[in-house]
Design a protein around this motif. Structure first.
Motif, PDB file in Angstrom:
ATOM      1  N   THR A 260       0.846  -1.293  -0.013  1.00  0.00           N
ATOM      2  CA  THR A 260       0.181  -0.072  -0.039  1.00  0.00           C
ATOM      3  C   THR A 260       0.841   1.045   0.096  1.00  0.00           C
ATOM      4  O   THR A 260       0.644   2.189  -0.839  1.00  0.00           O
ATOM      5  CB  THR A 260      -1.153  -0.157   1.277  1.00  0.00           C
ATOM      6  OG1 THR A 260      -1.729  -1.148   1.289  1.00  0.00           O
ATOM      7  CG2 THR A 260      -1.724   1.020   1.256  1.00  0.00           C
TER       8      THR A 260
ATOM      9  N   ARG B  46       0.698  10.909   2.559  1.00  0.00           N
ATOM     10  CA  ARG B  46       0.244   9.605   2.743  1.00  0.00           C
ATOM     11  C   ARG B  46       0.814   8.388   2.166  1.00  0.00           C
ATOM     12  O   ARG B  46       0.089   7.246   1.746  1.00  0.00           O
ATOM     13  CB  ARG B  46      -1.304   9.646   1.742  1.00  0.00           C
ATOM     14  CG  ARG B  46      -2.224  10.807   2.384  1.00  0.00           C
ATOM     15  CD  ARG B  46      -3.495  10.738   1.726  1.00  0.00           C
ATOM     16  NE  ARG B  46      -3.382  11.078   0.480  1.00  0.00           N
ATOM     17  CZ  ARG B  46      -3.617  12.290   0.000  1.00  0.00           C
ATOM     18  NH1 ARG B  46      -3.967  13.188   0.500  1.00  0.00           N
ATOM     19  NH2 ARG B  46      -3.815  12.367  -1.557  1.00  0.00           N
ATOM     20  N   SER B  47       2.167   8.568   1.830  1.00  0.00           N
ATOM     21  CA  SER B  47       2.751   7.565   1.394  1.00  0.00           C
ATOM     22  C   SER B  47       3.774   6.960   2.277  1.00  0.00           C
ATOM     23  O   SER B  47       3.492   6.299   3.026  1.00  0.00           O
ATOM     24  CB  SER B  47       3.527   8.188  -0.176  1.00  0.00           C
ATOM     25  OG  SER B  47       4.505   9.160   0.278  1.00  0.00           O
TER      26      SER B  47
ATOM     27  N   ASN C 273       0.820   3.980  -2.845  1.00  0.00           N
ATOM     28  CA  ASN C 273       0.737   5.506  -2.615  1.00  0.00           C
ATOM     29  C   ASN C 273       1.927   6.314  -3.138  1.00  0.00           C
ATOM     30  O   ASN C 273       1.576   7.332  -3.717  1.00  0.00           O
ATOM     31  CB  ASN C 273       0.404   5.664  -1.329  1.00  0.00           C
ATOM     32  CG  ASN C 273      -0.750   5.093  -0.649  1.00  0.00           C
ATOM     33  OD1 ASN C 273      -1.825   4.739  -1.531  1.00  0.00           O
ATOM     34  ND2 ASN C 273      -1.027   4.802   0.416  1.00  0.00           N
TER      35      ASN C 273
END
Length: 335
Positions: free
Chosen positions: A178, A272-273, A182
């Motif tokens: 994930t 958000r990464s 991202n």
């Protein structure tokens, strides 16, 4: 062979990064009852089509201009001499500065030498470009293979750990995937915004080759920290060869878009990464560049992000749990 080991390693890492970024689209298609294999082919075909369309719109003007200057190097020298005269006149008139000009004969000689060296190295550059295309194809193939065999690969990894750790290992793999997805989507989003914004402003101001200049600035933005400045400098030099005023407009446009990207877009997208400290990002980029050049610098941040996730989940969090006598869940203290 050992010489191929770095190429394969980079291709595998790039393939996994790309696959992680594309997997949500593939999962969405499978939810619409599209077979997984067909979903993978659709997503990769769309990506390949977008890349081809982008390159067709960007590369021909560059090749045309370069070929014209190679065949007539005196035109390139005259462009540089005219740009120097414009800059000296601007600095003297508006800034009151006293600038010593470079001898026009020295400029002509330097340009002639540069064109000769470029002509001699053209076959080697063509071979290197073929190698880049080969690595891109290899990354695409590995990415497709990873997506089709992901579940079996994850299950194989889980079998290597005791039962009590398998759930945590599976959660770690999911978080890494994930995070990588991202990060790649964030980088592409930022680069697309920067390239499109520069192209739009330059096209409205009627700067020649606006698409090429915007593409150069956008694509180099993918290199963290220093990439945007390299792209802005290269685009400004290319614009300088057409008109000094165009170079000023290109540089001013780059600076303006860079302010928006640096202060507003990148912090929101990258938060958000991978979620690692900006100082660590800078260190990782320079170390990656020293070890693997541009590709190493691009891959340095996701590699550090993977190490950070593993270290946090398997070292930091267990350590905190062992020294803290309680935890807080939903506002309640749990002993």
């Amino acid at each position: 062979s050992p010489a191929w080991a770095p190429v394969v390693s980079f291709s595998v890492l790039i393939a996994i990064l790309l696959a992680s970024a594309l997997r949500p689209s593939i999962v969405r298609l499978t939810r619409w009852r599209v077979p997984e294999g067909l979903a993978i082919l659709i997503v990769y075909a769309v990506l390949l089509a977008l890349i081809i369309i982008l390159l067709i719109g960007v590369l021909p003007p560059v090749f045309s201009q370069m070929s014209r200057y190679i065949q007539n190097d005196w035109q390139l020298a005259n462009r540089l001499i005219a740009a120097q005269n414009w800059f000296i006149n601007f600095a003297t008139t508006n800034l009151g500065a006293n600038v010593n000009p470079i001898d026009p004969e020295e400029i002509q000689q330097a340009v002639s030498t540069l064109v000769d060296e470029f002509t001699l190295s053209a076959p080697r550059l063509a071979t290197e470009m073929g190698g880049v295309v080969g690595e891109a194809i290899l990354a695409f193939v590995i990415g497709v293979y990873w997506l089709t065999s992901r579940e079996s690969a994850v299950n194989f990894v889980l079998q290597l750990f005791p039962l009590r750790h398998r759930e945590e290992v599976n959660a770690t793999i999911a978080e890494i995937e994930t995070s990588l997805g991202n990060y790649v989507r964030g980088v592409v989003l930022v680069a697309s915004f920067v390239g499109l914004a520069n192209f739009t402003i330059l096209a409205l101001l009627r700067v020649p080759n606006a698409a090429t200049l915007g593409f150069i600035i956008g694509i180099t933005t993918m290199l963290p920290v220093i990439g945007g400045f390299l792209g802005g400098g290269l685009a400004t030099i290319m614009a300088l060869l057409t008109n000094p005023l165009h170079a000023v407009i290109t540089f001013a446009t780059f600076v303006g878009v860079q302010q928006v990207e640096t202060h507003y877009l990148t912090p929101r997208v990258m938060s958000r990464s991978v979620g690692i400290d900006p100082i660590l990002v800078i260190v990782a980029v320079f170390v990656g560049f020293a070890l693997g050049g541009v590709i190493g610098a691009v891959l340095a941040v996701p590699i550090v992000g993977i190490i950070y996730i593993v270290f946090r989940r398997w070292v930091i969090e267990p350590r905190k749990a062992s020294v803290t006598p309680y935890t807080i869940e939903d506002g309640l203290i749990v002993l």
